[in-house]
Write an enzyme that holds these catalytic residues in place. Structure first.
Site, PDB file in Angstrom:
ATOM      1  N   HIS A 180      56.041  16.708  54.003  1.00 50.24           N
ATOM      2  CA  HIS A 180      55.692  15.777  55.079  1.00 50.24           C
ATOM      3  C   HIS A 180      55.823  14.310  54.692  1.00 50.24           C
ATOM      4  CE1 HIS A 180      54.403  19.532  56.885  1.00 50.24           C
ATOM      5  NE2 HIS A 180      54.763  18.929  57.993  1.00 50.24           N
TER       6      HIS A 180
ATOM      7  N   ARG B 209      53.722  16.026  66.334  1.00 55.54           N
ATOM      8  CA  ARG B 209      52.893  16.531  65.232  1.00 55.54           C
ATOM      9  C   ARG B 209      51.550  15.805  65.323  1.00 55.54           C
ATOM     10  NH1 ARG B 209      58.017  16.367  62.028  1.00 55.54           N
ATOM     11  NH2 ARG B 209      58.337  18.408  61.058  1.00 55.54           N
TER      12      ARG B 209
ATOM     13  N   GLU C  10      58.036  30.077  62.569  1.00 55.46           N
ATOM     14  CA  GLU C  10      58.125  29.525  61.213  1.00 55.46           C
ATOM     15  C   GLU C  10      57.589  30.497  60.169  1.00 55.46           C
ATOM     16  OE1 GLU C  10      55.957  25.811  60.969  1.00 55.46           O
ATOM     17  OE2 GLU C  10      54.308  26.554  62.181  1.00 55.46           O
TER      18      GLU C  10
ATOM     19  N   ARG D  60      58.168  23.967  49.702  1.00 55.01           N
ATOM     20  CA  ARG D  60      58.932  22.840  50.246  1.00 55.01           C
ATOM     21  C   ARG D  60      58.513  21.498  49.665  1.00 55.01           C
ATOM     22  NH1 ARG D  60      56.677  22.632  56.505  1.00 55.01           N
ATOM     23  NH2 ARG D  60      57.402  20.483  56.542  1.00 55.01           N
TER      24      ARG D  60
ATOM     25  N   CYS E 193      63.007  22.522  65.755  1.00 50.55           N
ATOM     26  CA  CYS E 193      62.358  21.225  65.499  1.00 50.55           C
ATOM     27  C   CYS E 193      62.189  20.948  64.009  1.00 50.55           C
ATOM     28  CB  CYS E 193      61.019  21.131  66.225  1.00 50.55           C
ATOM     29  SG  CYS E 193      59.834  22.370  65.698  1.00 50.55           S
TER      30      CYS E 193
HETATM   31  C1  PEP Z   1      58.574  23.229  60.381  1.00 50.00           C
HETATM   32  O1  PEP Z   1      57.826  23.885  59.652  1.00 50.00           O
HETATM   33  O2  PEP Z   1      59.805  23.348  60.380  1.00 50.00           O
HETATM   34  C2  PEP Z   1      58.015  22.236  61.332  1.00 50.00           C
HETATM   35  C3  PEP Z   1      58.758  21.657  62.244  1.00 50.00           C
HETATM   36  O3  PEP Z   1      56.705  21.897  61.217  1.00 50.00           O
HETATM   37  P1  PEP Z   1      56.120  21.042  59.981  1.00 50.00           P
HETATM   38  O4  PEP Z   1      57.305  20.428  59.279  1.00 50.00           O
HETATM   39  O5  PEP Z   1      55.198  20.031  60.556  1.00 50.00           O
HETATM   40  O6  PEP Z   1      55.424  22.063  59.140  1.00 50.00           O
HETATM   41 MG    MG Z   2      55.701  23.999  59.945  1.00 50.53          MG
END
Ligand code: PEP
Ligand code: MG
Length: 456
Positions: free
Chosen positions: A103, A210, A346, A380, A417
């Protein structure tokens, strides 16, 4: 201590910075030794050094020190730290740690701030006051570059600005391929500023709000009234469009001081998103659902549920939304029709079993960031394993394609997204699959619209 004192006296560095430099050198020395036992002692020293630094800095936020236009150099930067920095002074970020879809990267991208991660030892190499060129396109930094190099980059920047200007002029128009296929290009938004950018860059709506990112800087979870006010301000930037608002997705790398998040071993797989929302229902989900429902009287909105893992999760949140609608109506609000309720795809279990969700969810949005991390067993937020995430794109696409085969025939929409949505290498494939909208950082919208217009 002697070396630290020396730095303070001779270089005029403050105590914390001097101590940090000195211990970093010792740590690097230990890390470079060809002895596992001594390598491990580097960890001990790092821990001790962190404790001393905490005590030297007290509660003071290092981020409040970015008083001049600067590139911030750090081992690691949290989403909340980026949010704290005065944005006009933040020209770029370079870190040793981090992940391309974590993030911090997502926020930096939304702000249009160049961010390069995985730069080994950068905190030791760069000194306060150095002039730096951050070339994120070529994944390269230049420290105190020669005049010719600076000039070359200045030219490059001017060229890029002119391309961006041309794309921006056309960005308010739709993105339609030469054969007439239309894709909505939406904005990922995490603040009021992002919403302003969404309008400026020609978004066809907000494809992912978000909401949790809007509250990273708060000292407590905002109540229903303040949430309603903020969301209204955000949506009023594009009042005529349809917007997708996501229920709170705290946890994992989105931590806030006002939630007693446990120190979990695997926070990405733990109490996050709706799992956390239901644990603190009255402070997290209830006011937010009520704010969304009130908002639906004035705006076209859709409600998006994060981290749905099985059909029970979906049943539970749909029941909660119905309960809040009933309560609001009893209080005289008159909310006759619920907004469409959709889910993030997801979690691999959802991606593999579209039929468990088709009849219950109104729409689907692929969160390729989390999906890829779970699919490839690669955190990630960890740069050491980010190559796994990148190598998983074809598998993620396969899941999207299979899911779409089931879902589109039932006339339900699929969007993307996650960060993959703005990857130009896959635009053709997304269109071929029948994706109806792609949602991405606002700044990328003009370029992606232009790319789509050039497709067959
Ligand atoms: C994702 O997980 O791809 C997503 C769009 O949500 P976030 O990145 O906020 O976890
Ligand atoms: Mg996500």
């Amino acid at each position: 201590m002697d070396q630290t004192r020396d730095l303070i006296k001779k270089q005029n560095f403050n105590a914390a910075y001097s101590y940090y430099q000195v211990t970093r050198n010792f740590i690097s020395e230990l890390e470079s030794l060809d002895d596992e036992y001594l390598n491990r002692r580097a960890e001990d020293l790092k821990m001790l050094s962190d404790m001393v630094l905490k005590s030297l800095l007290g509660d003071e936020k290092v981020t409040s020190k970015v008083n001049n236009p600067s590139i911030v150099i750090a081992e690691k930067i949290d989403p909340s730290q980026i949010a704290e920095i005065n944005q006009t002074n933040l020209l770029g970020i370079i870190t040793t740690e981090g992940g391309v879809t974590d993030h911090s990267s997502i926020i930096a991208k939304a702000l249009g701030i160049p961010y390069m991660l995985g730069v080994k030892n950068v905190v030791n190499i760069v000194r306060n006051g150095d002039k730096i060129i951050l070339d994120s396109k070529n994944k390269c930094i230049h420290i105190n570059p020669e005049k010719e190099i600076s000039q070359k980059f200045e030219k490059e920047i001017l060229k890029e600005k002119s391309i961006n200007k041309n794309q921006l002029i056309k960005s308010k128009y739709e993105a339609i391929t030469n054969s007439g296929k239309k894709v909505d290009i939406m904005a990922n938004v995490g603040s009021l500023d992002d919403a302003v950018q969404a309008k400026r860059f020609g978004a066809d709506g907000i494809g992912l709000l978000r909401t949790e990112l809007c509250f990273l800087e708060s000292y407590k979870m905002p109540d229903e009234k303040s949430q309603l006010e903020l969301y209204s301000k955000i949506l009023n930037n594009l009042p005529e469009k349809t917007h997708t608002l996501r229920l709170i997705d705290f946890g994992s790398d989105k931590k806030v001081s006002y939630l007693p998040l446990q120190n979990e071993e695997n926070p990405a797989l733990g109490q996050r998103a709706l799992r956390l929302g239901f644990s603190y229902y009255d402070t997290l989900l209830k006011p937010q659902i009520r704010a969304f429902l009130k908002l639906s009287k004035d705006f076209n909105i859709k409600i998006l549920c994060p981290m749905i893992t099985n059909s029970n999760d979906l049943d539970k949140i749909i029941t909660a939304i119905h309960k809040e609608q009933k309560e609001l109506n009893q209080q005289g609000e008159v909310i006759e029709k619920l907004p469409p309720i959709g889910i993030m795809v997801e979690v691999p279990n959802v991606a593999l079993n579209p039929n468990d969700f088709i009849s219950k969810a109104d729409f689907f949005s692929f969160g390729t960031n989390d999906l890829a991390q779970f699919l490839m067993a690669a955190d990630r937020t960890n740069k050491n394993v980010s190559h796994y995430i990148e190598s998983g794109n074809q598998s993620v696409l396969k899941l999207i394609r299979n899911f779409a085969l089931e879902v589109i025939s039932k006339k339900k929409e699929i969007s993307i997204c996650g960060e993959l949505a703005s990857n130009i290498n896959y635009l053709n494939e997304f269109i071929d699959i029948g994706i109806s909208s792609l949602s991405m950082p606002p700044m990328l919208i003009p370029k992606i619209k232009e790319e789509i217009r050039s497709l067959k």
